[in-house]
Design an enzyme around this catalytic site. Structure first.
Site, mmCIF file in Angstrom:
data_model
loop_
_atom_site.group_PDB
_atom_site.id
_atom_site.type_symbol
_atom_site.label_atom_id
_atom_site.label_comp_id
_atom_site.label_asym_id
_atom_site.label_seq_id
_atom_site.Cartn_x
_atom_site.Cartn_y
_atom_site.Cartn_z
ATOM 1 N N GLY A 51 0.824 -1.198 0.000
ATOM 2 C CA GLY A 51 0.000 0.000 0.000
ATOM 3 C C GLY A 51 0.861 1.252 0.000
ATOM 4 O O GLY A 51 1.404 1.651 -1.030
ATOM 5 N N CYS A 52 1.012 1.859 1.167
ATOM 6 C CA CYS A 52 1.696 3.143 1.263
ATOM 7 C C CYS A 52 3.192 3.046 0.985
ATOM 8 O O CYS A 52 3.791 3.995 0.481
ATOM 9 C CB CYS A 52 1.428 3.756 2.630
#
Lengths: 215, 215, 215, 215
Positions: free
Chosen positions: A146-147
Site C-alpha cells: 500500500g503506502c
C-alpha cells in the site's frame, strides 16, 4: 529468471547507492502497531517495525537524515475515498491511532502528517530532501503493498535512487509483500535487507555530515 | 474472503460512480503495441489495447472526455532511474516508439507526454480534470502492475472516484495483473469490466454535455 | 487602460463565478495578527483579518466550504530559505505564533499546515477541492504580495476560477498590495470586494448543499 | 530601506550560491520575441532575451545545466482560465508561436512544454534537478511579473537557492518588473545581474562536471 518480464528487458540494471542517503519511514503509527486498533494486531507489521527501529538507531548514530510520517485527516472532506474501514473511521487529527509508535519516534527526525498513500503526495518531503541534497532513499514502513509501494514509485519518479529495505517493510500477508518487491524490483528500485543498508550508512556518514552544514 | 485483509476491514465499502466521468488511457504507445519494439510483442497487452479502443469509441460517442498519455524524455537527465532496458534506450522525444497506437489515438482526446509511471505525476492532467469538474475516473492502459497502478493510486489520492476497467488493462503476465487488481480493489478503487463502464457512460452522457459548456 | 499590457491583449476577458465556490484563507495566524510577534503589528493586516472574519461568517451560514491554513515547520531542514526573520526564527510546529487567529478559526473549516507561500504547494488542499467538486475560489488572507499571490497563481494553474477578495487581503504597505492586484487581475483572476463575494454566496448556497451530500 | 517590510524583518539575510547551479529559462518562445505575434513586439523583452542568450553561452561553455520551457496546450480544456488574449487564441501544440526563439534554443538543453505560469507546475523540471543534485537556480525569462515570478516562488518552495538574473528577465513595462524584484528580493531570492551570474559559473564549473558523471 525465465519470466516474460526479464525476457523483454525488465530488471536489466541495478540502481546503486549515491553519496547522500536518507531513510524514509512510512506510517509506523499506533493504528498499525497497537493491538487496541483494528489494524494494529498484525504480527508481520510488528516484526518489521522492530527492524525499522534498529535501522533508525544506526542511521541516527551516523548522521543519516530520517523522515517519518503518519496519516491523518481533518475530516472526511480532505480524505481520499478509502475502502479501509479504520482509516475512514479513526484516522483524524489528534486521534490516538495517529500517534507515532514510540519505538520509531525520535525528536531529531522530520516527522510530519501525510494524507495519501505516498509519503510524497502533496507533502513537504521533497523540500526537505532538496534542502539536504539527498540522492538515495532507503524506504521502510507499512504496508508494503500500500503506502510503502506508493512511496517507492514517487521517490523513483522524482529522480532519487531508491533502495527498499525488505525486512523493514511489513504487510498483513506474505503474498502481497513479496508481489510488491517483485514488481518494484523489476522497474524502480533495488530490494535490499537491513544489514546491507546499515553497511552503507557506515560508509556514507562523512558525506552526510558535510551536507548537514548547509541546512 | 477469509484473508487477513478483509478480517481487519479492508474492502469494507465500494467507491461507486459519480456524475462526471472521464476515461484515462495509460501508455498505449507503439513501444507496447508494435512487435518491432522490445516491449511490443506481449499478447496480453494487444488484447487489452483492443478492448480499450472499443471502450473509447463508446466514450467519445457519449461525449465522455478522454485523456491519453505516452511516456518520453528529452535525455537521460530528465528520466527517473528505470531498470527497464527499452525505456532507458528508446523512450526519447520523437522516437517512433513514443507515437500513440493508431487504434487508440483520436484528435479530440487530450493526448500528452508524461515522464513517470503515473499519468498524474507532474503532468497537466489534474488541470484538465478540474476544468471539466470530473469526479470519476475510468482507468485503462498498460502495464497493470506498473504505470496503470501508479495512476490508480494518484487518482485516488487527488480525491477522485476510481474505477479500474480490468479487461482494458494489460500486463506481461496474468499474475502481476491480478495481484494489482487485488491490492487496489481492497483499498482505492472498484474493479469493473468494459461492459459495466459502457453501461455507465450511457447514463452519464447528459451530465457530461452540460459540463462541456463551461470549458 | 492605456498601458502596454492592455495594448497587447492582457485583461481581455473576465473569469466569472461557477456554481461551487469555496473560500481560501491564507495565514491568518497569530504571527501576523498579534502584536506580540515581530510581524503582528501591521494595521493593514488587522483590518483585512476583520473583513475576512465577516466574510467567513457569511460563507459558513450559506454552507460554503472554507479552507484555512497556517505556516509552520518541523525544523530548518524542511523550511525553504526564507529572508524573513520571524519565519526563520519562530514558525515551528507548536510555537504560539502558528496558532490560528481566534477571529478566523472555526472547527467546521478545513484548517491545515502548509510550508511554502502557496496554500496549494504540497498540501492536501487540492484533494479537499476535488472531493467537493469546487470550481470557484474566493481568496483572502495575508500577505497580498506574498502567500496570497502565490495561492492565486496555483489556484489558477490547477484550473479553478479565481476571485481575489481585495478588502479581505492585507499587506504591510498599500503599494505591493495594489501592485499584486494589478498584476494578477491582468492575467489570472477577477479582483472583487467582500460585498460582491457575499452576494454570490447567497445565490450559490443551494448548489453547495448538494455537493456536500457527496462528501 | 526605511519601509514597513524591512522594519519587521523582511530582507534580513541573503540566500547565497551553492556548489551545483543550473539556469532556468522561462518562455523565450516566438510568441514573446517575434513581432508577428500579439505579444512579440515589446522592446524590453527583446533586450532581456539577448542578455539571456549571452548568459546561456557562458553557462553551456562551463558545463552548467540549462532547462528551458515554452507554454503550449492541447486545447482549451487543459488550459487555465487565462485573461491574456494571445494565450487563449494561439498557444496550442504545434502553433508557430510556441517554437523556441532561435537565439535561445540549444539541443543540449532540457527543453520542454509547460502549461501554467511556473516552470515547475506539474512539469518534469523537479526530476531533472534532483537527478543532477542541483542546489542553486539562476532564473531568467519573461515576463518578470508573470511566469518568471511564479517560477521563482516554486523554486524557493522546493528548497533551492534562488538567484534572479534581473537583466535577463523582461516585462512589458519597467514598473511591474521592478515591483517583482522588490517583492521577491525581500522574501525568497537574491536579485543579481548577468555579470555576477557569469562570474559564479566560472567558479562552479568543476563541481558541475562531477555531478554530470552521475546522471
Amino acid at each position: 529468471m525465465s519470466d516474460q518480464y526479464s525476457a523483454v528487458g525488465y530488471s536489466s540494471t541495478s540502481i546503486g547507492m549515491g553519496s547522500k542517503p536518507a531513510v524514509l519511514v512510512v506510517d509506523w503509527q499506533l493504528a498499525f502497531t497497537d493491538p487496541r486498533f483494528e489494524l494494529g494486531g498484525l504480527a508481520r507489521l510488528h516484526a518489521a517495525r522492530d527492524n525499522t527501529a534498529g535501522l533508525l538507531a544506526t542511521a541516527r548514530a551516523r548522521g543519516i537524515p530520517v523522515a517519518a510520517c503518519f496519516t491523518a485527516y481533518c475530516s472526511s472532506k480532505d480524505m481520499p475515498l478509502w475502502k479501509v474501514n479504520a482509516v475512514r473511521k479513526e484516522f483524524f487529527y489528534g486521534h490516538e491511532c495517529t500517534a507515532m509508535d514510540p519505538k520509531i519516534f525520535h525528536e531529531s527526525d522530520f516527522t510530519y502528517c501525510k494524507n495519501a498513500p505516498s509519503m510524497f503526495f502533496q507533502t513537504p518531503l521533497i523540500t526537505w530532501l532538496v534542502r539536504q541534497n539527498i540522492d538515495t532513499l532507503f524506504i521502510t514502513g507499512c504496508t508494503t503493498s500500500g503506502c510503502v509501494r506508493a512511496t517507492i514509485v514517487d521517490g523513483f519518479s522524482f529522480g532519487f535512487r531508491v533502495q527498499v529495505v525488505a525486512d523493514c517493510c511489513g504487510d498483513a500477508e506474505e503474498g502481497p509483500h513479496n508481489d510488491t518487491l517483485r514488481d518494484v524490483g523489476r522497474r524502480y528500485a533495488d530490494v535490499i535487507d537491513r544489514a546491507t543498508a546499515e553497511r552503507h550508512f557506515a560508509s556514507a556518514g562523512t558525506a552526510v555530515g558535510a551536507a548537514d552544514q548547509k541546512a
